[in-house]
Design a protein around this motif. Sequence first.
Motif, PDB file in Angstrom:
ATOM      1  N   ILE A  78       0.762  -1.398   0.120  1.00 29.31           N
ATOM      2  CA  ILE A  78      -0.026   0.130  -0.396  1.00 29.31           C
ATOM      3  C   ILE A  78       0.523   1.266   0.319  1.00 29.31           C
ATOM      4  CG2 ILE A  78      -1.162   1.634   1.768  1.00 29.31           C
ATOM      5  CD1 ILE A  78      -3.540  -0.124   0.410  1.00 29.31           C
ATOM      6  N   HIS A  79       1.662   0.970   1.081  1.00 29.83           N
ATOM      7  CA  HIS A  79       2.213   2.253   0.605  1.00 29.83           C
ATOM      8  C   HIS A  79       3.299   2.227  -0.868  1.00 29.83           C
ATOM      9  CE1 HIS A  79       2.226   3.422   4.851  1.00 29.83           C
ATOM     10  NE2 HIS A  79       2.325   2.136   4.710  1.00 29.83           N
ATOM     11  N   ALA A  80       4.490   1.298  -1.223  1.00 28.11           N
ATOM     12  CA  ALA A  80       4.385   1.786  -2.597  1.00 28.11           C
ATOM     13  C   ALA A  80       3.040   2.725  -3.534  1.00 28.11           C
ATOM     14  CB  ALA A  80       4.960   0.285  -2.660  1.00 28.11           C
ATOM     15  N   VAL A  81       2.669   1.945  -3.414  1.00 28.31           N
ATOM     16  CA  VAL A  81       1.050   2.406  -4.270  1.00 28.31           C
ATOM     17  C   VAL A  81       1.433   4.181  -3.732  1.00 28.31           C
ATOM     18  CG1 VAL A  81      -1.120   1.875  -5.142  1.00 28.31           C
ATOM     19  CG2 VAL A  81      -0.374  -0.158  -4.957  1.00 28.31           C
ATOM     20  N   ILE A  82       1.409   4.201  -2.985  1.00 23.70           N
ATOM     21  CA  ILE A  82       0.532   5.656  -2.648  1.00 23.70           C
ATOM     22  C   ILE A  82       1.802   6.319  -2.818  1.00 23.70           C
ATOM     23  CG2 ILE A  82       0.522   7.074  -0.834  1.00 23.70           C
ATOM     24  CD1 ILE A  82      -0.997   4.930   0.953  1.00 23.70           C
ATOM     25  N   ASP A  83       2.854   6.315  -2.677  1.00 17.35           N
ATOM     26  CA  ASP A  83       4.480   6.538  -2.743  1.00 17.35           C
ATOM     27  C   ASP A  83       3.916   7.654  -4.169  1.00 17.35           C
ATOM     28  OD1 ASP A  83       5.045   6.970  -0.377  1.00 17.35           O
ATOM     29  OD2 ASP A  83       6.582   5.291  -0.339  1.00 17.35           O
ATOM     30  N   GLN A  84       4.280   5.771  -5.433  1.00 15.77           N
ATOM     31  CA  GLN A  84       3.926   6.145  -6.869  1.00 15.77           C
ATOM     32  C   GLN A  84       2.509   7.010  -7.078  1.00 15.77           C
ATOM     33  OE1 GLN A  84       4.151   2.284  -8.426  1.00 15.77           O
ATOM     34  NE2 GLN A  84       6.324   1.986  -7.490  1.00 15.77           N
TER      35      GLN A  84
ATOM     36  N   ASP B 254       1.400  -8.540  -4.433  1.00 12.51           N
ATOM     37  CA  ASP B 254       1.741 -10.001  -4.498  1.00 12.51           C
ATOM     38  C   ASP B 254       0.592 -11.356  -3.943  1.00 12.51           C
ATOM     39  OD1 ASP B 254       1.800  -9.005  -2.328  1.00 12.51           O
ATOM     40  OD2 ASP B 254       3.064 -10.780  -1.616  1.00 12.51           O
ATOM     41  N   THR B 255      -0.568 -10.218  -3.663  1.00  8.61           N
ATOM     42  CA  THR B 255      -2.056 -11.057  -3.614  1.00  8.61           C
ATOM     43  C   THR B 255      -3.180  -9.970  -4.292  1.00  8.61           C
ATOM     44  OG1 THR B 255      -2.272  -8.834  -1.914  1.00  8.61           O
ATOM     45  CG2 THR B 255      -1.415 -11.234  -0.632  1.00  8.61           C
ATOM     46  N   ARG B 256      -3.858 -10.687  -4.543  1.00  5.37           N
ATOM     47  CA  ARG B 256      -5.191 -10.634  -5.720  1.00  5.37           C
ATOM     48  C   ARG B 256      -5.809  -9.451  -5.288  1.00  5.37           C
ATOM     49  NH1 ARG B 256      -8.228 -15.493  -5.191  1.00  5.37           N
ATOM     50  NH2 ARG B 256      -9.313 -14.389  -3.285  1.00  5.37           N
ATOM     51  N   GLU B 257      -5.783  -9.053  -3.966  1.00  8.59           N
ATOM     52  CA  GLU B 257      -6.368  -7.883  -3.458  1.00  8.59           C
ATOM     53  C   GLU B 257      -5.660  -6.914  -3.971  1.00  8.59           C
ATOM     54  OE1 GLU B 257      -5.827 -10.301  -1.562  1.00  8.59           O
ATOM     55  OE2 GLU B 257      -8.399 -10.994  -1.088  1.00  8.59           O
ATOM     56  N   TYR B 258      -4.614  -6.342  -3.778  1.00  7.18           N
ATOM     57  CA  TYR B 258      -3.485  -5.300  -4.253  1.00  7.18           C
ATOM     58  C   TYR B 258      -3.364  -5.693  -6.262  1.00  7.18           C
ATOM     59  CZ  TYR B 258      -2.489  -4.916   0.744  1.00  7.18           C
ATOM     60  OH  TYR B 258      -2.577  -4.488   2.287  1.00  7.18           O
ATOM     61  N   ARG B 259      -3.277  -6.710  -6.253  1.00  8.11           N
ATOM     62  CA  ARG B 259      -3.413  -6.792  -7.746  1.00  8.11           C
ATOM     63  C   ARG B 259      -4.375  -6.165  -8.827  1.00  8.11           C
ATOM     64  NH1 ARG B 259      -0.601 -11.279  -7.792  1.00  8.11           N
ATOM     65  NH2 ARG B 259      -1.865 -12.729  -8.025  1.00  8.11           N
ATOM     66  N   ARG B 260      -5.635  -6.426  -7.797  1.00  9.48           N
ATOM     67  CA  ARG B 260      -6.654  -5.391  -7.912  1.00  9.48           C
ATOM     68  C   ARG B 260      -7.072  -3.839  -8.071  1.00  9.48           C
ATOM     69  NH1 ARG B 260     -12.097  -5.894  -6.555  1.00  9.48           N
ATOM     70  NH2 ARG B 260     -13.207  -4.914  -8.325  1.00  9.48           N
ATOM     71  N   LEU B 261      -6.221  -3.409  -6.427  1.00 11.63           N
ATOM     72  CA  LEU B 261      -5.930  -2.000  -6.168  1.00 11.63           C
ATOM     73  C   LEU B 261      -5.338  -1.742  -7.259  1.00 11.63           C
ATOM     74  CD1 LEU B 261      -6.737   0.441  -4.265  1.00 11.63           C
ATOM     75  CD2 LEU B 261      -4.395  -0.300  -3.688  1.00 11.63           C
ATOM     76  N   VAL B 262      -4.055  -1.907  -7.684  1.00 13.11           N
ATOM     77  CA  VAL B 262      -3.329  -1.478  -9.028  1.00 13.11           C
ATOM     78  C   VAL B 262      -4.111  -1.517 -10.180  1.00 13.11           C
ATOM     79  CG1 VAL B 262      -0.884  -1.991 -10.407  1.00 13.11           C
ATOM     80  CG2 VAL B 262      -1.084  -1.933  -7.589  1.00 13.11           C
ATOM     81  N   GLN B 263      -4.255  -2.785 -10.084  1.00 17.26           N
ATOM     82  CA  GLN B 263      -5.522  -2.883 -11.638  1.00 17.26           C
ATOM     83  C   GLN B 263      -6.302  -1.225 -12.382  1.00 17.26           C
ATOM     84  OE1 GLN B 263      -7.698  -6.304 -11.953  1.00 17.26           O
ATOM     85  NE2 GLN B 263      -6.717  -6.729 -14.243  1.00 17.26           N
ATOM     86  N   VAL B 264      -7.344  -1.620 -10.699  1.00 19.12           N
ATOM     87  CA  VAL B 264      -8.640  -0.095 -10.699  1.00 19.12           C
ATOM     88  C   VAL B 264      -7.888   0.653 -10.992  1.00 19.12           C
ATOM     89  CG1 VAL B 264      -9.560   0.597  -9.534  1.00 19.12           C
ATOM     90  CG2 VAL B 264      -9.932  -1.651  -9.789  1.00 19.12           C
ATOM     91  N   LEU B 265      -6.967   1.508 -10.357  1.00 21.53           N
ATOM     92  CA  LEU B 265      -5.690   2.208  -9.718  1.00 21.53           C
ATOM     93  C   LEU B 265      -5.078   2.878 -10.928  1.00 21.53           C
ATOM     94  CD1 LEU B 265      -4.429   2.236  -6.483  1.00 21.53           C
ATOM     95  CD2 LEU B 265      -6.253   4.096  -7.481  1.00 21.53           C
ATOM     96  N   ASN B 266      -4.504   2.143 -11.876  1.00 20.62           N
ATOM     97  CA  ASN B 266      -3.846   1.847 -13.879  1.00 20.62           C
ATOM     98  C   ASN B 266      -5.273   2.089 -14.482  1.00 20.62           C
ATOM     99  OD1 ASN B 266      -1.646   1.997 -12.694  1.00 20.62           O
ATOM    100  ND2 ASN B 266      -1.548   0.098 -12.972  1.00 20.62           N
TER     101      ASN B 266
END
Length: 484
Positions: A207-213, A231-243
């Motif tokens: 989450i911190h990495a996502v926030i920083d970027q 590395d987990t499904r939830e975070y992958r989905r978060l990154v995907q949605v943000l992108n």
Amino acid sequence: MTTAHVSGIEPGASFRSRLALRATVTVTAGLSLLCVATGLALSAFLDREIDAAILSIAAIQAASLADGPSGEMHFHEWDLTPEEAVSVQDLVQYAQVWDETGTSLLRSQYMTSDLPVDPESLARASAGDLVWSRQEFGGARVRTLFYPLARLGAKHSTHVLQVAAPLTQRNAIVRSAVLFFCVLTVLLAVATYMGSWWLAGSAVRPIHAVIDQAEEIGARSLDRRIQAFADTREYRRLVQVLNTMLGRLQAGFDAQRRFTADASHELRSPLTAMRGEIEVALRRDREPEEYREVLNSTLEEVARLSRTSEELLTLARSDSQTLVPAPTEVDASDRVRRIAERLEGTADARGISLVVDAPAAMYVTIDPEMLDRITWNLVANALRHAASVVSIGISMEASDLVLVVRDDGPGLRGVDPESLFERFYRSDEARTPDGSIGGTGLGLSIVRALAESHGGSARGTTRAEGGAEFTVRLSQTLGAARRA
Ligand SMILES: Nc1ncnc2c1ncn2[C@@H]1O[C@H](COP(=O)(O)OP(=O)(O)OP(=O)(O)O)[C@@H](O)[C@H]1O
Ligand SMILES: [Mg+2]
């Protein structure tokens, strides 16, 4: 690890410390309960064991107290070998026989003073009851049993055997068990806090990495994407949605940038042309005829400019959702026929026949000005491209007004119909230098904006028999809702 500082966010406990704290509180509460329950169960168990031992000692001693022929009483401790005496000393060291008045009749050899005796217990026991109590003796707590001796015969009917056992050992066991559990609880609480702190830390690291970027992506770097290691499904989905969201934002920004650039170009060109013409005209004195010519041409440019700015305003209103129709009940057939009449001259000049296919009267509740602009734009386009015929048809489908404009020109020439509705889109030959058929490329995007403000739609196709066909659908429900 850096922490994101976004202005406006209130400082609060971190997820990490909150999770660690909650886990610790839960584990501590659970262990404390377990500790209390175990302490209570252990003391109850030990009490039962001690009572059972005291009772059996009392029963054995009572049974053999007066077995001599004279009926004289004595304790059997003298009969034991020294080794045996040591093993039972704890339990038999406090034994004494009383009569009902509280006079001591017999006392264990191990005792140098009398056991404490309370008259009430003694009275109840001499009346035949088994009486239990806790007392203080020799500076320690003791558990005491008053045992009636009536069954030894009439001579002993009111005598009472008092047997006591020290609780020192039992209390020490309970104390060390409680201490053990307390230490265990503290150790486990510390371990839980540290463990969950570490776990939560590794869980929120992505989450911190996502926030920083995400923080580093601004309006000028919308083409960048979040690359955080998720590395987990939830975070992958978060990154995907943000992108995906960034992609949409980028597309919106790009469209807006193109629109602004095209709009300023569209406004600047006629201004530059006018300025040039006026400057040339002013270089020297001219005949009135020449001035008139310049003014006329300037007037044309001004008319074109005001039309363009009007169109840009309409589109800006559409973007900000403030393009709201003002529906009234109108005869759509009549409105469409009037537009056709106004364009009759242009059609005649190009040798094109304009056919209106509409019922004698068709009353609908829509914005009449908007209907006029839609019809005008579509028919003007068709007249530019038609070979010989342009037809305008209106009809009702459910409660929608459907306007169809057809021509027998070259059709859409394989161009994606949707791109025609983009702002400033013009086909290449519409950009011919003579400008005979060229426009600004805003006509169809305005048609769509007006249709959508009516809760309707606009689309274009090439007909099977050739030529273009544009269909606009206007919903009346908006008007009905407004009237209600
Ligand atoms: N009836 C038609 N047949 C073939 N192509 C068409 C037809 N109507 C529109 N087009 C194509 O769609 C493009 C966009 O049309 P639109 O009305 O948005 O712009 P324009 O007519 O060029 O300019 P404006 O309407 O702003 O004066 C046109 O340049 C033209 O290439
Ligand atoms: Mg047009």
